[in-house]
Design a protein around this motif. Structure first.
Motif, mmCIF file in Angstrom:
data_model
loop_
_atom_site.group_PDB
_atom_site.id
_atom_site.type_symbol
_atom_site.label_atom_id
_atom_site.label_comp_id
_atom_site.label_asym_id
_atom_site.label_seq_id
_atom_site.Cartn_x
_atom_site.Cartn_y
_atom_site.Cartn_z
ATOM 1 N N LYS A 288 30.920 38.713 41.341
ATOM 2 C CA LYS A 288 29.969 39.208 40.322
ATOM 3 C C LYS A 288 28.926 40.170 40.521
ATOM 4 O O LYS A 288 28.355 39.760 41.723
ATOM 5 N N LEU A 289 28.944 41.360 39.996
ATOM 6 C CA LEU A 289 27.821 42.286 40.243
ATOM 7 C C LEU A 289 26.965 42.299 38.755
ATOM 8 O O LEU A 289 27.434 42.554 37.907
ATOM 9 N N LEU A 290 25.670 41.935 39.183
ATOM 10 C CA LEU A 290 24.851 41.937 37.918
ATOM 11 C C LEU A 290 23.751 42.899 38.155
ATOM 12 O O LEU A 290 23.148 43.267 39.252
ATOM 13 N N MET A 318 37.789 46.182 43.761
ATOM 14 C CA MET A 318 37.807 44.860 44.636
ATOM 15 C C MET A 318 37.848 43.677 43.808
ATOM 16 O O MET A 318 37.744 42.765 44.369
ATOM 17 N N LYS A 319 38.319 43.734 42.564
ATOM 18 C CA LYS A 319 38.333 42.725 41.625
ATOM 19 C C LYS A 319 37.133 41.924 41.399
ATOM 20 O O LYS A 319 37.045 40.846 40.831
ATOM 21 N N GLY A 320 35.929 42.531 41.540
ATOM 22 C CA GLY A 320 34.552 42.242 41.080
ATOM 23 C C GLY A 320 34.353 42.506 39.645
ATOM 24 O O GLY A 320 34.849 43.305 39.080
ATOM 25 N N LYS A 321 33.719 41.474 38.960
ATOM 26 C CA LYS A 321 33.416 41.532 37.386
ATOM 27 C C LYS A 321 32.049 42.128 37.642
ATOM 28 O O LYS A 321 31.031 41.674 38.223
ATOM 29 N N ILE A 322 31.510 43.032 36.614
ATOM 30 C CA ILE A 322 30.423 43.716 36.390
ATOM 31 C C ILE A 322 29.805 43.046 34.972
ATOM 32 O O ILE A 322 30.282 42.981 33.996
ATOM 33 N N PHE A 323 28.467 42.910 35.384
ATOM 34 C CA PHE A 323 27.719 42.314 34.164
ATOM 35 C C PHE A 323 26.632 43.027 33.848
ATOM 36 O O PHE A 323 25.463 43.238 35.046
ATOM 37 N N ILE A 324 26.007 43.648 32.767
ATOM 38 C CA ILE A 324 24.909 44.336 32.351
ATOM 39 C C ILE A 324 24.000 43.296 31.747
ATOM 40 O O ILE A 324 24.230 42.823 30.662
ATOM 41 N N ILE A 325 22.768 43.208 32.319
ATOM 42 C CA ILE A 325 21.873 42.192 31.946
ATOM 43 C C ILE A 325 20.686 42.991 31.325
ATOM 44 O O ILE A 325 19.997 43.908 31.793
ATOM 45 N N GLY A 340 16.611 44.377 40.345
ATOM 46 C CA GLY A 340 17.429 44.997 39.316
ATOM 47 C C GLY A 340 18.889 44.853 39.696
ATOM 48 O O GLY A 340 19.724 45.087 38.697
ATOM 49 N N ILE A 341 19.459 44.540 40.795
ATOM 50 C CA ILE A 341 21.013 44.606 41.140
ATOM 51 C C ILE A 341 21.155 43.368 42.050
ATOM 52 O O ILE A 341 20.504 43.142 43.121
ATOM 53 N N GLY A 342 22.176 42.650 41.719
ATOM 54 C CA GLY A 342 22.450 41.711 42.887
ATOM 55 C C GLY A 342 24.209 41.224 42.669
ATOM 56 O O GLY A 342 24.682 41.601 41.743
#
Length: 350
Positions: A288-290, A318-325, A340-342
């Motif tokens: 997961k990428l936030l 690479m099959k990672g999921k992106i989430f905008i917070i 701001g990113i992790g």
């Protein structure tokens, strides 16, 4: 948000923004280089530039090549600006225009490539509906609605058989009938919130009839100018309802950011900061990428958004999921506090 049509072969999606939260979602989806099309008001000049010419405002359909996207949080408007590439004959191509998007606005977005997280955000906004019941009423009518993916479904319409100069007993009977319907729908649907709206002071009278503590804790009172067919659209713009619409999203963001921070504290399965995130993406370890909307906006202002976009694309490949917070809420504030990113990792990379 409502999806009106998709033409993914040509990279086009037409949407209708229905709530303020949809404007925030669109501000993170529409990017420089996209083509945005919609109906707008344009000032048209009659005569040449050097002449004393009259001008008038005209409702037109325009397409612009997007250069700037600005969400005005306190003006309830999303401003999408750029060069006109297609429009009426009396509008010069290459001149600049701004599309002002508010709840109720339809817009078509065309991209060379749609990212999975962008499509997911649209699907999420279109499909997720808050578990609420809406009651809009006035002196002689009460209408109950429930939000659905296609809009608001009318559940019931009550009519009070009263004259304009109502007797107190007739008033009490109609309020009792409204209250009974509220209790029935609360039992049937178990909503998280019940929105009760009316013109003027009618809701205050009804509130005196509702004394049950559990029921009272679910109710939010709001104001509309009438109880006719336009009331639901008016209510959608009210801050009371917008707060309810945001609750589910904030809850999900709280869970995501809490998971990231917990894994950072334990060490091994999380990273933060742009350079560490880049390394994690290149390693193929990202689950997961936030990233906060403030981080995205800052990258646009600094001219580094293209690099960020490539990073997000790589994470998705690479099959990672992106989430905008959202930085406006507690979870986003905490994420901004650590750059701001992790990322949450599938396996340790160091």
């Amino acid at each position: 948000m409502r999806v009106i049509y998709k033409d993914m072969r040509n990279g086009k999606i037409r949407l209708r923004a229905e709530a303020l939260d949809d404007l925030w979602t669109l501000s993170n989806i529409i990017e420089p280089g996209d083509i945005a099309s919609g109906r707008t008001v344009r000032k048209i000049k009659l005569g040449g530039e050097d002449e004393k010419s009259e001008s008038f405002k005209k409702d037109v359909l325009l397409s612009i090549s997007v250069e700037n996207v600005e969400f005005q949080k306190f003006g309830n408007t999303l401003r999408v600006s750029g060069k006109i590439i297609e429009g009426a004959e009396d509008i010069p191509s290459g001149s600049y225009h701004t599309l002002n998007i508010i709840p109720g606005t339809e817009i078509e977005i065309a991209k060379k490539e749609w990212l999975n997280f962008q499509l997911s955000r649209i699907e999420e906004a279109a499909a997720s509906q808050p578990k609420i019941i809406v009651c809009i009423f006035e002196r002689e009518k009460a209408v109950f609605y429930m939000p659905r993916a296609q809009g608001y479904e009318k559940l019931l319409e009550l009519k009070g058989e009263v004259e304009k100069k109502m007797m107190k007993s007739q008033v009490a009977d109609f309020y009792a009938e409204i209250k009974k319907a509220i209790i029935d729908y609360d039992s049937k649907f178990s909503p998280e919130k019940i929105i009760i709206a009316s013109p003027a002071f009618w809701k205050e009278y009804l509130s005196k009839q509702i004394t049950e503590p559990e029921l009272k804790s679910k109710i939010i009172y709001s104001t509309v100018s009438s109880a006719d067919v336009t009331a639901v659209a008016e209510l959608m713009k009210r801050p009371e309802l917008q707060a309810v619409l945001r609750e589910d999203r904030v809850s999900m963001e709280e869970s995501l950011v809490s998971e990231l921070l917990e894994k950072i504290a334990k060490g091994g399965l999380a990273e933060y900061g742009l350079e560490q995130v880049k390394f994690a993406v290149e390693s193929g370890a990202v689950e997961k990428l936030l990233v906060t909307d403030s981080f995205i906006q800052q990258s646009r202002q600094e001219g580094s958004y293209t690099n960020l976009e490539q990073l997000l694309k790589s994470a998705e490949r690479m099959k990672g999921k992106i989430f905008i917070i959202s930085s406006d809420n507690g979870p986003g504030t905490r994420l901004d506090g650590i750059s701001g990113i992790g990322v949450v990792l599938r396996y340790p990379i160091s």
